[in-house]
Design an enzyme around this catalytic site. Structure first.
Site, PDB file in Angstrom:
ATOM      1  N   CYS A  75       0.713  -1.040   0.094  1.00 22.08           N
ATOM      2  CA  CYS A  75      -0.109   0.064  -0.020  1.00 22.08           C
ATOM      3  C   CYS A  75       0.774   1.341  -0.071  1.00 22.08           C
ATOM      4  CB  CYS A  75      -0.832  -0.120   1.121  1.00 22.08           C
ATOM      5  SG  CYS A  75      -2.013   1.542   1.492  1.00 22.08           S
ATOM      6  N   CYS A  83      -0.970   6.231   6.859  1.00 25.64           N
ATOM      7  CA  CYS A  83      -1.865   5.424   7.517  1.00 25.64           C
ATOM      8  C   CYS A  83      -1.335   4.741   8.725  1.00 25.64           C
ATOM      9  CB  CYS A  83      -2.792   4.853   6.425  1.00 25.64           C
ATOM     10  SG  CYS A  83      -4.013   3.780   7.219  1.00 25.64           S
ATOM     11  N   CYS A  86      -2.170  -0.228   9.287  1.00 24.12           N
ATOM     12  CA  CYS A  86      -1.255  -1.342   9.396  1.00 24.12           C
ATOM     13  C   CYS A  86      -0.147  -1.061  10.151  1.00 24.12           C
ATOM     14  CB  CYS A  86      -0.908  -1.652   8.003  1.00 24.12           C
ATOM     15  SG  CYS A  86      -2.152  -2.527   6.889  1.00 24.12           S
ATOM     16  N   CYS A 162      -7.828   0.476   0.032  1.00 22.05           N
ATOM     17  CA  CYS A 162      -7.392  -0.130   1.204  1.00 22.05           C
ATOM     18  C   CYS A 162      -7.017  -1.703   0.941  1.00 22.05           C
ATOM     19  CB  CYS A 162      -8.170  -0.277   2.534  1.00 22.05           C
ATOM     20  SG  CYS A 162      -7.279  -0.950   3.897  1.00 22.05           S
ATOM     21  N   ASP A 319     -14.316 -15.649  25.721  1.00 27.51           N
ATOM     22  CA  ASP A 319     -13.725 -14.624  24.912  1.00 27.51           C
ATOM     23  C   ASP A 319     -13.699 -13.504  24.947  1.00 27.51           C
ATOM     24  OD1 ASP A 319     -12.806 -13.704  22.192  1.00 27.51           O
ATOM     25  OD2 ASP A 319     -14.529 -14.402  21.147  1.00 27.51           O
ATOM     26  N   CYS A 346      -7.492 -11.719  22.072  1.00 27.35           N
ATOM     27  CA  CYS A 346      -7.183 -10.932  21.116  1.00 27.35           C
ATOM     28  C   CYS A 346      -6.155 -10.164  21.389  1.00 27.35           C
ATOM     29  CB  CYS A 346      -8.395 -10.353  20.447  1.00 27.35           C
ATOM     30  SG  CYS A 346      -9.142  -9.218  21.645  1.00 27.35           S
TER      31      CYS A 346
END
Length: 387
Positions: A75, A83, A86, A162, A319, A346
């Site tokens: 990208c 940006c 990421c 994106c 979770d 996560c």
């Protein structure tokens, strides 16, 4: 207070990867958290944030000695000052997974005192075109974009799109102008339908079922994640026939559906979820599974009201959000003395903290799998089995 380093350029040798999408370097006795570099590289870094104290933040703006794993970002909006969506586009996909594995290993060692070799597994579909949910913001000119890293500055996407987002998902959003400052939520469901901002109904497919839920409610972002995670949870839970199971932070009941099939009609699955819309959607989706009983509320409050003697679980699945379950919830689970706990996480640091607390109650980390459910970012999903 010493003079701020902000804006200063420093030649650095990049050290180990750290949790949060950066690597660690040192200069003049201070720690420098460097983005856009890779372990082993020598770079010129520009300090972007310095609040004093023992550390500051910087971007690698020039690479003097590149690591073999360095690649050209797919990208054009990925890089210093651009940006913030990421973290690792400048690293090969294999290197990204290795760095995520190193972070999990380090967090388990530092926070839980465990030595564990970790492999981060690739999900189907490759490193691009996987993101089904995106939150954009309109800049001053009304064009939709994403924010720069640790900034409110908007980087417009028009003309670039994106590359990690599902192809075509943003076409309509980027083609028009929006009220400056407004946030735009985009979600692509399992049938390829694009939902923008509206409170529509999305269709998803996982665990052998079709799901209908709030288009912008919680669902895994990677198209392959929900089905993959449900399979691992079912394999490790092995809930006994007619048994009792707790599904905590249940969402719309993805894992509850798997557990309900295991315990059968004479079993009991307690699904606890604080989001009222998720409970409504979950109840409707699992109406054919009367063994699933929903409780709406904070997990710690619901567990505090249970009688552990009368409602003792055989298995617990949880979770939790990124901050983890926390001591109160872990203590309440341990009080119920389940034989197995399956923990979906996560955040590696939160997982390690909670694993340490489970360890205080005599639980050991028996199995661990990690998945690259968020390629190009520092995020990673783990599933742990505690016994």
């Amino acid at each position: 207070m010493s003079e701020s380093w902000r804006g200063r350029r420093i030649e650095l040798e990049i050290g180990a990867v750290a949790h949060g999408g950066h690597c660690v370097a040192r200069a003049e006795g201070r720690v420098v958290f460097v983005r856009h570099g890779l372990p082993g590289e020598r770079v010129i870094a520009e300090v972007t944030e310095d609040k004093g104290g023992s550390f500051c933040r910087a971007d690698a703006v020039e690479v003097l000695t590149a690591a073999p794993e360095r690649v050209t970002p797919p990208c054009p909006l990925s890089g210093p000052g651009l940006c913030g969506g990421c973290d690792w586009q400048h690293a090969s996909p294999a290197a990204q997974r290795e760095m995520k594995a190193a972070v999990i290993t380090e967090q388990l060692r530092r926070l839980a005192g465990l030595e564990r070799e970790v492999e981060v597994e690739e999900l189907p579909g490759g490193p691009l075109g996987w993101r089904t949910r995106v939150r954009l913001v309109a800049g001053r000119d009304g064009r939709a974009g994403l924010r720069a890293h640790r900034s409110h500055r908007v980087i417009p996407l028009a003309g670039n799109g994106c590359p990690i987002t599902v192809p075509g998902a943003l076409d309509g959003v980027l083609a028009r102008k929006w009220r400056p400052g407004s946030e735009i939520e985009v979600a692509v469901d399992g049938d390829g339908q694009v939902h923008v901002d509206s409170a529509g109904v999305a269709v998803q497919h996982a665990a052998g079922r079709d799901w209908r839920l709030d288009a912008h409610g919680f669902w895994q972002v990677h198209p392959a994640a929900a089905d993959t995670f449900a399979g691992v949870v079912g394999e490790w839970a092995r809930a006994p026939r007619t048994g009792r199971v707790w599904d905590l932070y249940a969402g719309v009941g993805l894992f509850a559906s798997v557990l309900a099939e295991q315990v059968g009609e004479r079993g009991n699955v307690l699904a606890v979820e604080s989001g009222r819309r998720a409970v409504v959607d979950g109840t409707a989706n699992l109406v054919d599974l009367p063994q699933v009983h929903w409780r709406s509320g904070l997990v710690e409050d619901v567990l505090d009201a249970l009688d552990p003697e009368d409602e003792r679980p055989d298995v617990v699945v949880l979770d939790p959000p990124r901050k983890g379950a926390g001591k109160a919830v872990v203590d309440a689970i341990a009080e119920g003395s389940p034989e197995r706990v399956v923990y979906v996480a996560c955040d590696p640091a939160a997982l390690a903290r909670d694993v340490a607390t489970f360890g205080e109650h005599g639980y050991e980390l028996a199995e661990l799998r990690a998945f690259d459910a968020f390629p190009m970012t520092h995020h990673v999903e783990c599933i742990a089995l505690l016994r």
